[in-house]
Design an enzyme around this catalytic site. Structure first.
Site, PDB file in Angstrom:
ATOM      1  N   TRP A 182       1.059  -1.019  -0.253  1.00 15.62           N
ATOM      2  CA  TRP A 182       0.320  -0.319   0.244  1.00 15.62           C
ATOM      3  C   TRP A 182       1.243   1.513  -0.102  1.00 15.62           C
ATOM      4  O   TRP A 182       1.825   1.070   0.704  1.00 15.62           O
ATOM      5  CB  TRP A 182      -1.274  -0.244   0.795  1.00 15.62           C
ATOM      6  CG  TRP A 182      -1.784   1.352   1.517  1.00 15.62           C
ATOM      7  CD1 TRP A 182      -2.517   1.335   0.593  1.00 15.62           C
ATOM      8  CD2 TRP A 182      -1.519   2.406   2.426  1.00 15.62           C
ATOM      9  NE1 TRP A 182      -2.516   3.325   1.219  1.00 15.62           N
ATOM     10  CE2 TRP A 182      -2.004   3.130   1.910  1.00 15.62           C
ATOM     11  CE3 TRP A 182      -0.376   2.580   3.314  1.00 15.62           C
ATOM     12  CZ2 TRP A 182      -1.900   4.836   2.664  1.00 15.62           C
ATOM     13  CZ3 TRP A 182      -0.516   4.127   3.810  1.00 15.62           C
ATOM     14  CH2 TRP A 182      -1.812   4.900   3.150  1.00 15.62           C
ATOM     15  N   GLU A 222      -2.973  -3.128  -2.316  1.00 17.15           N
ATOM     16  CA  GLU A 222      -4.338  -2.489  -1.539  1.00 17.15           C
ATOM     17  C   GLU A 222      -4.745  -1.054  -1.741  1.00 17.15           C
ATOM     18  O   GLU A 222      -3.605  -0.591  -2.277  1.00 17.15           O
ATOM     19  CB  GLU A 222      -4.187  -2.287  -0.386  1.00 17.15           C
ATOM     20  CG  GLU A 222      -4.508  -1.656   0.675  1.00 17.15           C
ATOM     21  CD  GLU A 222      -4.032  -1.262   2.318  1.00 17.15           C
ATOM     22  OE1 GLU A 222      -3.276  -1.906   3.114  1.00 17.15           O
ATOM     23  OE2 GLU A 222      -5.097  -1.175   3.250  1.00 17.15           O
ATOM     24  N   LYS A 224      -7.001   2.324  -2.308  1.00 14.77           N
ATOM     25  CA  LYS A 224      -7.737   3.547  -1.546  1.00 14.77           C
ATOM     26  C   LYS A 224      -8.414   4.742  -2.336  1.00 14.77           C
ATOM     27  O   LYS A 224      -8.732   4.137  -3.333  1.00 14.77           O
ATOM     28  CB  LYS A 224      -6.760   4.140  -0.453  1.00 14.77           C
ATOM     29  CG  LYS A 224      -7.059   4.656   1.151  1.00 14.77           C
ATOM     30  CD  LYS A 224      -6.145   5.111   1.914  1.00 14.77           C
ATOM     31  CE  LYS A 224      -6.181   6.209   2.863  1.00 14.77           C
ATOM     32  NZ  LYS A 224      -5.288   5.601   3.690  1.00 14.77           N
ATOM     33  N   ASP A 255      -9.836  -3.548   1.364  1.00 11.67           N
ATOM     34  CA  ASP A 255      -9.904  -3.018   2.970  1.00 11.67           C
ATOM     35  C   ASP A 255     -10.500  -1.860   3.468  1.00 11.67           C
ATOM     36  O   ASP A 255     -11.402  -0.611   2.374  1.00 11.67           O
ATOM     37  CB  ASP A 255      -8.522  -1.871   3.263  1.00 11.67           C
ATOM     38  CG  ASP A 255      -8.624  -1.144   4.634  1.00 11.67           C
ATOM     39  OD1 ASP A 255      -9.889  -0.635   5.358  1.00 11.67           O
ATOM     40  OD2 ASP A 255      -7.100  -0.515   5.390  1.00 11.67           O
ATOM     41  N   HIS A 258     -11.308   1.598   2.290  1.00 14.76           N
ATOM     42  CA  HIS A 258     -10.457   2.524   1.566  1.00 14.76           C
ATOM     43  C   HIS A 258     -11.673   2.830  -0.073  1.00 14.76           C
ATOM     44  O   HIS A 258     -11.554   2.846  -0.267  1.00 14.76           O
ATOM     45  CB  HIS A 258      -9.506   1.773   1.412  1.00 14.76           C
ATOM     46  CG  HIS A 258      -8.797   2.257   2.138  1.00 14.76           C
ATOM     47  ND1 HIS A 258      -7.351   1.625   1.907  1.00 14.76           N
ATOM     48  CD2 HIS A 258      -8.485   2.727   3.490  1.00 14.76           C
ATOM     49  CE1 HIS A 258      -6.535   1.739   2.671  1.00 14.76           C
ATOM     50  NE2 HIS A 258      -7.181   2.107   3.723  1.00 14.76           N
ATOM     51  N   HIS A 282      -7.921  -6.743   4.366  1.00 10.46           N
ATOM     52  CA  HIS A 282      -7.969  -5.214   5.610  1.00 10.46           C
ATOM     53  C   HIS A 282      -9.348  -5.386   6.587  1.00 10.46           C
ATOM     54  O   HIS A 282      -9.886  -4.467   5.917  1.00 10.46           O
ATOM     55  CB  HIS A 282      -7.355  -4.429   5.376  1.00 10.46           C
ATOM     56  CG  HIS A 282      -5.779  -4.517   5.333  1.00 10.46           C
ATOM     57  ND1 HIS A 282      -5.278  -3.491   5.399  1.00 10.46           N
ATOM     58  CD2 HIS A 282      -5.137  -5.103   6.308  1.00 10.46           C
ATOM     59  CE1 HIS A 282      -3.395  -4.136   5.693  1.00 10.46           C
ATOM     60  NE2 HIS A 282      -3.871  -5.010   5.430  1.00 10.46           N
ATOM     61  N   ASP A 290     -11.896   6.793   6.315  1.00  9.35           N
ATOM     62  CA  ASP A 290     -10.842   6.321   6.988  1.00  9.35           C
ATOM     63  C   ASP A 290     -10.099   5.577   8.123  1.00  9.35           C
ATOM     64  O   ASP A 290      -9.060   5.906   8.563  1.00  9.35           O
ATOM     65  CB  ASP A 290     -10.320   5.331   5.592  1.00  9.35           C
ATOM     66  CG  ASP A 290      -9.176   4.683   6.013  1.00  9.35           C
ATOM     67  OD1 ASP A 290      -9.005   3.655   6.553  1.00  9.35           O
ATOM     68  OD2 ASP A 290      -8.015   4.502   5.469  1.00  9.35           O
ATOM     69  N   ASP A 292     -10.050   3.930  10.094  1.00 10.50           N
ATOM     70  CA  ASP A 292      -9.480   2.890  11.442  1.00 10.50           C
ATOM     71  C   ASP A 292     -10.056   2.552  12.897  1.00 10.50           C
ATOM     72  O   ASP A 292      -9.596   2.311  13.893  1.00 10.50           O
ATOM     73  CB  ASP A 292      -8.243   2.933  11.396  1.00 10.50           C
ATOM     74  CG  ASP A 292      -7.472   2.620   9.764  1.00 10.50           C
ATOM     75  OD1 ASP A 292      -7.841   1.390   9.500  1.00 10.50           O
ATOM     76  OD2 ASP A 292      -7.351   3.633   9.713  1.00 10.50           O
ATOM     77  N   ASP A 322      -7.373  -4.266  10.407  1.00 10.31           N
ATOM     78  CA  ASP A 322      -6.554  -2.717  10.707  1.00 10.31           C
ATOM     79  C   ASP A 322      -7.083  -1.802  10.885  1.00 10.31           C
ATOM     80  O   ASP A 322      -7.865  -1.627   9.980  1.00 10.31           O
ATOM     81  CB  ASP A 322      -6.168  -2.290   8.844  1.00 10.31           C
ATOM     82  CG  ASP A 322      -5.518  -1.359   8.273  1.00 10.31           C
ATOM     83  OD1 ASP A 322      -4.722  -0.935   9.183  1.00 10.31           O
ATOM     84  OD2 ASP A 322      -5.671  -1.369   7.138  1.00 10.31           O
TER      85      ASP A 322
END
Ligand code: RNT
Ligand code: ZN
Length: 413
Positions: A182, A222, A224, A255, A258, A282, A290, A292, A322
């Site tokens: 990434w 990955e 995004k 992910d 993303h 992820h 994003d 997380d 993640d």
């Protein structure tokens, strides 16, 4: 309700709870090391960059390798199921090389302590990530897509070194290492050239992947949608990464933080499985962006795991975590996220998936809705308790972690 009663309740719908528990025990979850220290790593970084950010300053952040390993092992011990560890290149044990060599010179030996850690604790394998962020060699926020050849070459070299490290980790553990690429590259404001950076990114990836150990390394890329400070343009967009992975025969990593807020990864999984033999995830929790956040047992997580289970894809979908939250106890964050994924998997394994599919295929949508709604109220918590018990754990992990916290806070004063 006892487990035996719960078992009966599920059996009435043709679901075998023992089989679900047995299947869950075999699913490896790749647990990220970076929840323990707010993604700072062992190179001495004091802040993050590259469009990702942790927020909060709850006490107890791991300040060095020793503290990180201690918290990581403790967190992993409170997680049920099969665990892999997931390490970033910035978590290299540089020893005497610290301050002398840069990321383009990292070697397998700098990760030997990770192998020892994984073997000593009986983890299932190690996954790996080159670190293309939080580093002075990023130029104008760019790495592999940089128009500056010296910068681009530095990062290509880092990528190549990481492929070698991954081969070592895979071989040592006797389990292929998933290497996820990434990059944060992009622009804050409207760019004049959207093609050039993508062509350079593709060229850099081709150079990194020109020669790697096919037996022990599974490369993934990955995508995004945007990052903080990189809002207008992302080089590694979804279309770029999907097409790159498809044309080069590598794995695509999704992910769930993303994508645009109304897009869901659960629906992307079967679309990907139509064409790929494996997909990597992820698992995160985006809150408006994003962000997380720690993964919790919520609807989209359930949908994601339903798609993994229903499509017979437990062996095809590589599940990794993640998220990074610095506002609550970090061990608690680690454990809660992993347990949420396990819960969602168990929940999906306990659905009468064959009967529901049959109803759909026969056009019996009334029956399908009945089943979908009916099974929501089955005694899931009793099967979960049984699973934890069989793994030597229980649900009262808050007190346990608070005791650990007291001890740790004393130590880190
Ligand atoms: C960033 C990506 C990436 C990182 C980790 C630390 O938006 O999700 O996977 O979170 O590599
Ligand atoms: Zn990610």
């Amino acid at each position: 309700m006892s487990y035996q009663e719960a078992k009966q309740a599920y059996a009435a719908f043709g679901v075998d709870t023992d089989a679900a528990i047995a299947a869950l025990k075999e699913v490896p979850i790749s647990v990220h090391c970076w929840q323990g220290d707010d993604v700072l790593g062992f190179e001495g970084a004091e802040s993050l960059s590259g469009g990702i950010q942790t927020t909060g300053n709850y006490p107890g952040r791991a300040r060095n390798a020793e503290e990180l390993l201690k918290g990581y092992a403790y967190a992993l011990s409170l997680m049920p199921g099969k665990k892999r560890i997931n390490v970033h290149a910035s978590y290299a044990f540089l020893g005497e090389d610290k301050g002398k060599i840069d990321r383009d010179k990292y070697e397998p030996k700098h990760f030997a302590p990770w192998v020892k850690f994984a073997k000593d604790n009986g983890y299932d394998g190690i996954d790996f990530n080159p670190t293309f962020f939080a580093h002075p060699k990023m130029k104008d926020g760019l790495t592999l897509s940089s128009p500056d050849e010296e910068t681009r070459k530095f990062w290509v070299e880092h990528g190549k070194r990481c492929m070698e490290i991954a081969a070592y980790l895979g071989k040592e553990m006797g389990s292929p290492c998933l290497v996820n690429i990434w990059i944060p590259d992009g622009y804050k404001d409207v760019p004049a050239d959207r093609l050039g950076p993508r062509q350079r990114y593709a060229k850099s990836l081709d150079e990194i992947l020109a020669n790697y150990d096919k037996e022990w390394v599974i490369p993934a890329i990955e995508s995004k949608v945007f990052g903080i400070g990189v809002e207008s343009y992302t080089v590694g967009s979804s279309e770029f990464c999907q097409n790159y992975a498809a044309t080069r025969g590598i794995c695509s990593l999704l992910d769930n933080g993303h994508y645009h807020p109304t897009e869901v990864v659960s629906d992307k999984i079967p679309a990907m499985l139509t064409f790929y033999d494996k997909v990597a995830l992820h698992v995160s929790r985006p809150v408006r962006w994003d962000s997380d956040h720690v993964v919790i047992f919520e609807d989209e997580l359930k949908e994601i795991m339903k798609e993994v289970v229903r499509n017979d894809a437990l062996g095809k979908v590589k599940i990794a975590l993640d998220y990074f939250d610095a506002s609550i106890n970090r061990v608690f964050a680690w454990v809660t996220g992993e347990r949420s994924v396990e819960k969602a998997l168990l929940y999906a394994l306990l659905l009468p998936n064959a009967s529901m599919k049959d109803a759909q295929d026969k056009g019996e949508f009334t029956k399908l809705m009945y089943l979908q709604e009916r099974v929501k109220m089955l005694p899931f918590s009793d099967v979960w308790a049984e699973y934890l018990k069989e793994c030597g754990l229980d649900d009262n992990y808050y007190e346990t972690i608070m005791d650990y916290e007291k001890e740790i806070l004393e130590e880190r004063k």
